[in-house]
Motif scaffolding. Structure first.
Motif, PDB file in Angstrom:
ATOM      1  N   PRO A 159      -2.563  -6.954 -36.716  1.00  6.28           N
ATOM      2  CA  PRO A 159      -3.099  -8.199 -36.158  1.00  6.28           C
ATOM      3  C   PRO A 159      -2.960  -9.345 -37.148  1.00  6.28           C
ATOM      4  N   ASP A 160      -3.072 -10.569 -36.653  1.00  6.34           N
ATOM      5  CA  ASP A 160      -3.022 -11.731 -37.526  1.00  6.34           C
ATOM      6  C   ASP A 160      -4.243 -11.795 -38.440  1.00  6.34           C
ATOM      7  N   GLU A 161      -5.320 -11.182 -38.002  1.00  6.49           N
ATOM      8  CA  GLU A 161      -6.547 -11.137 -38.809  1.00  6.49           C
ATOM      9  C   GLU A 161      -7.308  -9.856 -38.472  1.00  6.49           C
ATOM     10  N   PHE A 162      -7.757  -9.159 -39.516  1.00  3.87           N
ATOM     11  CA  PHE A 162      -8.545  -7.955 -39.296  1.00  3.87           C
ATOM     12  C   PHE A 162      -9.997  -8.341 -39.005  1.00  3.87           C
ATOM     13  N   ALA A 163     -10.527  -7.832 -37.894  1.00  7.43           N
ATOM     14  CA  ALA A 163     -11.897  -8.154 -37.504  1.00  7.43           C
ATOM     15  C   ALA A 163     -12.663  -6.862 -37.250  1.00  7.43           C
ATOM     16  N   GLY A 164     -13.979  -6.958 -37.234  1.00 10.06           N
ATOM     17  CA  GLY A 164     -14.796  -5.776 -36.978  1.00 10.06           C
ATOM     18  C   GLY A 164     -15.018  -4.972 -38.242  1.00 10.06           C
ATOM     19  N   ASN A 165     -15.216  -3.666 -38.076  1.00  4.58           N
ATOM     20  CA  ASN A 165     -15.553  -2.815 -39.217  1.00  4.58           C
ATOM     21  C   ASN A 165     -14.420  -1.895 -39.635  1.00  4.58           C
ATOM     22  N   LYS A 166     -13.183  -2.184 -39.194  1.00  5.89           N
ATOM     23  CA  LYS A 166     -12.046  -1.379 -39.617  1.00  5.89           C
ATOM     24  C   LYS A 166     -10.767  -2.196 -39.511  1.00  5.89           C
ATOM     25  N   ARG A 167      -9.773  -1.755 -40.256  1.00  9.16           N
ATOM     26  CA  ARG A 167      -8.458  -2.391 -40.257  1.00  9.16           C
ATOM     27  C   ARG A 167      -7.447  -1.356 -39.758  1.00  9.16           C
ATOM     28  N   GLU A 168      -6.714  -1.688 -38.704  1.00  4.17           N
ATOM     29  CA  GLU A 168      -5.801  -0.731 -38.104  1.00  4.17           C
ATOM     30  C   GLU A 168      -4.390  -1.298 -38.000  1.00  4.17           C
ATOM     31  N   VAL A 169      -3.401  -0.474 -38.354  1.00  3.37           N
ATOM     32  CA  VAL A 169      -1.990  -0.839 -38.220  1.00  3.37           C
ATOM     33  C   VAL A 169      -1.247   0.341 -37.605  1.00  3.37           C
ATOM     34  N   VAL A 170      -0.059   0.082 -37.088  1.00  2.72           N
ATOM     35  CA  VAL A 170       0.763   1.127 -36.482  1.00  2.72           C
ATOM     36  C   VAL A 170       2.109   1.158 -37.195  1.00  2.72           C
ATOM     37  N   LEU A 171       2.462   2.326 -37.725  1.00  2.00           N
ATOM     38  CA  LEU A 171       3.716   2.489 -38.463  1.00  2.00           C
ATOM     39  C   LEU A 171       4.676   3.396 -37.712  1.00  2.00           C
ATOM     40  N   SER A 172       5.931   2.997 -37.673  1.00  4.76           N
ATOM     41  CA  SER A 172       7.009   3.858 -37.199  1.00  4.76           C
ATOM     42  C   SER A 172       8.078   3.854 -38.282  1.00  4.76           C
ATOM     43  N   GLY A 173       8.336   5.008 -38.870  1.00  3.95           N
ATOM     44  CA  GLY A 173       9.292   5.059 -39.965  1.00  3.95           C
ATOM     45  C   GLY A 173       8.618   5.408 -41.273  1.00  3.95           C
ATOM     46  N   GLU A 174       9.028   4.756 -42.349  1.00  4.30           N
ATOM     47  CA  GLU A 174       8.473   5.061 -43.673  1.00  4.30           C
ATOM     48  C   GLU A 174       8.018   3.797 -44.369  1.00  4.30           C
ATOM     49  N   ALA A 175       6.879   3.879 -45.057  1.00  8.64           N
ATOM     50  CA  ALA A 175       6.367   2.724 -45.796  1.00  8.64           C
ATOM     51  C   ALA A 175       5.453   3.179 -46.916  1.00  8.64           C
ATOM     52  N   PHE A 176       5.422   2.381 -47.965  1.00  7.79           N
ATOM     53  CA  PHE A 176       4.468   2.582 -49.056  1.00  7.79           C
ATOM     54  C   PHE A 176       3.393   1.512 -48.928  1.00  7.79           C
ATOM     55  N   PHE A 177       2.123   1.927 -48.956  1.00  8.75           N
ATOM     56  CA  PHE A 177       0.991   1.019 -48.799  1.00  8.75           C
ATOM     57  C   PHE A 177       0.198   0.938 -50.101  1.00  8.75           C
ATOM     58  N   LYS A 178      -0.128  -0.266 -50.500  1.00 11.11           N
ATOM     59  CA  LYS A 178      -1.091  -0.480 -51.572  1.00 11.11           C
ATOM     60  C   LYS A 178      -2.265  -1.198 -50.921  1.00 11.11           C
ATOM     61  N   VAL A 179      -3.232  -0.402 -50.466  1.00 14.01           N
ATOM     62  CA  VAL A 179      -4.304  -0.930 -49.610  1.00 14.01           C
ATOM     63  C   VAL A 179      -5.342  -1.675 -50.434  1.00 14.01           C
ATOM     64  N   LYS A 180      -5.658  -2.874 -49.976  1.00 14.89           N
ATOM     65  CA  LYS A 180      -6.697  -3.680 -50.617  1.00 14.89           C
ATOM     66  C   LYS A 180      -8.064  -3.099 -50.295  1.00 14.89           C
ATOM     67  N   ASP A 181      -8.851  -2.856 -51.324  1.00 12.71           N
ATOM     68  CA  ASP A 181     -10.181  -2.283 -51.130  1.00 12.71           C
ATOM     69  C   ASP A 181     -11.076  -3.275 -50.394  1.00 12.71           C
ATOM     70  N   ALA A 182     -11.753  -2.805 -49.378  1.00 12.09           N
ATOM     71  CA  ALA A 182     -12.704  -3.626 -48.620  1.00 12.09           C
ATOM     72  C   ALA A 182     -13.867  -2.727 -48.222  1.00 12.09           C
ATOM     73  N   GLU A 183     -15.016  -2.938 -48.856  1.00  9.00           N
ATOM     74  CA  GLU A 183     -16.169  -2.075 -48.630  1.00  9.00           C
ATOM     75  C   GLU A 183     -16.578  -2.084 -47.160  1.00  9.00           C
ATOM     76  N   GLY A 184     -16.719  -0.885 -46.603  1.00 11.23           N
ATOM     77  CA  GLY A 184     -17.177  -0.766 -45.221  1.00 11.23           C
ATOM     78  C   GLY A 184     -16.107  -1.029 -44.186  1.00 11.23           C
ATOM     79  N   MET A 185     -14.852  -1.264 -44.628  1.00 11.09           N
ATOM     80  CA  MET A 185     -13.747  -1.509 -43.683  1.00 11.09           C
ATOM     81  C   MET A 185     -12.591  -0.573 -43.979  1.00 11.09           C
ATOM     82  N   PRO A 186     -12.627   0.643 -43.451  1.00 10.24           N
ATOM     83  CA  PRO A 186     -11.518   1.572 -43.698  1.00 10.24           C
ATOM     84  C   PRO A 186     -10.209   1.030 -43.142  1.00 10.24           C
ATOM     85  N   PHE A 187      -9.125   1.401 -43.793  1.00 14.79           N
ATOM     86  CA  PHE A 187      -7.785   1.002 -43.386  1.00 14.79           C
ATOM     87  C   PHE A 187      -7.143   2.214 -42.716  1.00 14.79           C
ATOM     88  N   ILE A 188      -6.756   2.076 -41.449  1.00 17.14           N
ATOM     89  CA  ILE A 188      -6.258   3.206 -40.672  1.00 17.14           C
ATOM     90  C   ILE A 188      -4.797   2.956 -40.300  1.00 17.14           C
TER      91      ILE A 188
END
Length: 337
Positions: A159-188
């Motif tokens: 999404p253009d902006e993560f809202a609510g209590n979680k961050r969600e993305v959809v991957l097809s293929g291969e990627a390396f993620f360096k996830v930014k820490d955000a308390e109470g907002m898991p990255f899925i």
């Protein structure tokens, strides 16, 4: 500081930024505040200087935003001999593409090639889809400052902006993620029926459509890997899990940090992987077509490694030597007999 920023931008311009230099450049940009006029003027001055010699590289638009376009020539790492053994990783060299966000000051971005992005709506939320072509790698900076490197022929929806209590993305293929820490907002990260839940973590996910397995590898932090909502594995730094399409855990093991995202370093490492999956990988990376006419080798599992810059012909010859097959080649067309 001005000379250091100038050096980093020159490294970027020539596609020679190491991972550490790239992080340093991002640091200057992210730490700048809108009230930090001297820093903003310094960066603008450097960009203007570069533009005099390379007008296609950068410019300042009517809104005062600094616009950075990628150089035409892709980075090619130093040549190295082929080896069937694991190769020690050199300095982390990557090709930077995509949109780079400058927090609270301005945006530095490249112009995407036509067709390299699309916007659509799903579940009432507008999502952006970014994808890389065959033989292309792309860098993305997400709205929460999570850094993503897409491997060849991959896509990411977010999404253009993560809202609510979680961050969600959809991957097809291969990627390396360096996830930014955000308390109470898991990255899925959703990859078909498999979802990987993280907080502040660095990890690599390989989940190409049609391949036999989904592979999750962790270089920092801790993740939960789920399938249909059920936990399949809990991974920490230096661990990897592979699952087949039926959700069965194929393999869980320890893995060296240098192997978590070896493709970003120009290393192609295969550890007990299916022959046809390796061939599919080579097709994406080198943008070629490869026919396997020798059906007996399709079910074989191979362990080997070589440098990307050895080229497709040498890579295939290495595989042919390992499997006792022959290689026939034409114009970007190859056949394994």
């Amino acid at each position: 500081m001005e000379e250091r920023i100038r050096y980093l931008l020159r490294q970027y311009e020539n596609n020679k930024c190491s991972h550490e230099e790239l992080e340093e450049l991002f640091g200057y940009i992210r730490n700048a505040r809108s009230s930090d006029v001297p820093l903003k003027r310094t960066v603008k001055k450097i960009y203007d200087d570069i533009r005099k010699n390379h007008p296609s590289f950068t410019y300042v638009d009517e809104n005062g935003r600094l616009i950075l376009t990628e150089p035409e020539q892709a980075f090619l790492p130093p040549k190295e001999a082929i080896s069937g053994k694991n190769i020690k990783a050199p300095v982390w060299m990557i090709l930077i593409t995509g949109v780079v966000m400058i927090a609270a000051v301005f945006w530095i971005m490249r112009k995407d090639k036509p067709g390299n992005h699309a916007t659509f709506r799903a579940g009432g939320i507008a999502l952006t889809k970014k994808f890389s072509e065959r033989s292309e790698q792309k860098f993305l900076l997400l709205p929460d400052s999570t850094e993503v490197w897409l491997n060849a022929a991959s896509s990411l929806e977010f999404p253009d902006e993560f809202a609510g209590n979680k961050r969600e993305v959809v991957l097809s293929g291969e990627a390396f993620f360096k996830v930014k820490d955000a308390e109470g907002m898991p990255f899925i990260i959703h990859t078909g029926k498999v979802s990987t839940v993280v907080l502040g973590t660095s990890l690599n996910i390989k989940a190409y459509p049609g391949e036999r397995a989904v592979t999750v590898s962790v270089s920092e932090g801790k993740v939960n890997v789920k399938r249909n909502g059920n936990i399949v594995a809990i991974l920490v730094k230096g661990q990897q899990v592979r699952m087949d399409n039926a959700g069965k855990k194929v393999d869980e093991k320890n893995i060296a940090a240098s192997k978590v995202a070896a493709w970003m370093q120009g290393n192609m490492i295969y550890d007990d992987e299916n022959f046809t999956d390796i061939i599919a990988d080579l097709e994406r990376i080198y943008n070629v077509n490869i026919l396997i006419s020798n059906k007996e080798v399709q079910s074989l599992h191979i362990s080997t490694s070589f440098r990307k810059d050895t080229g497709i012909s040498q890579a295939l010859l290495t595989l042919c030597r390992l499997t006792g097959t022959k290689l026939h080649s034409g114009d970007r067309q190859f056949e394994i007999q």
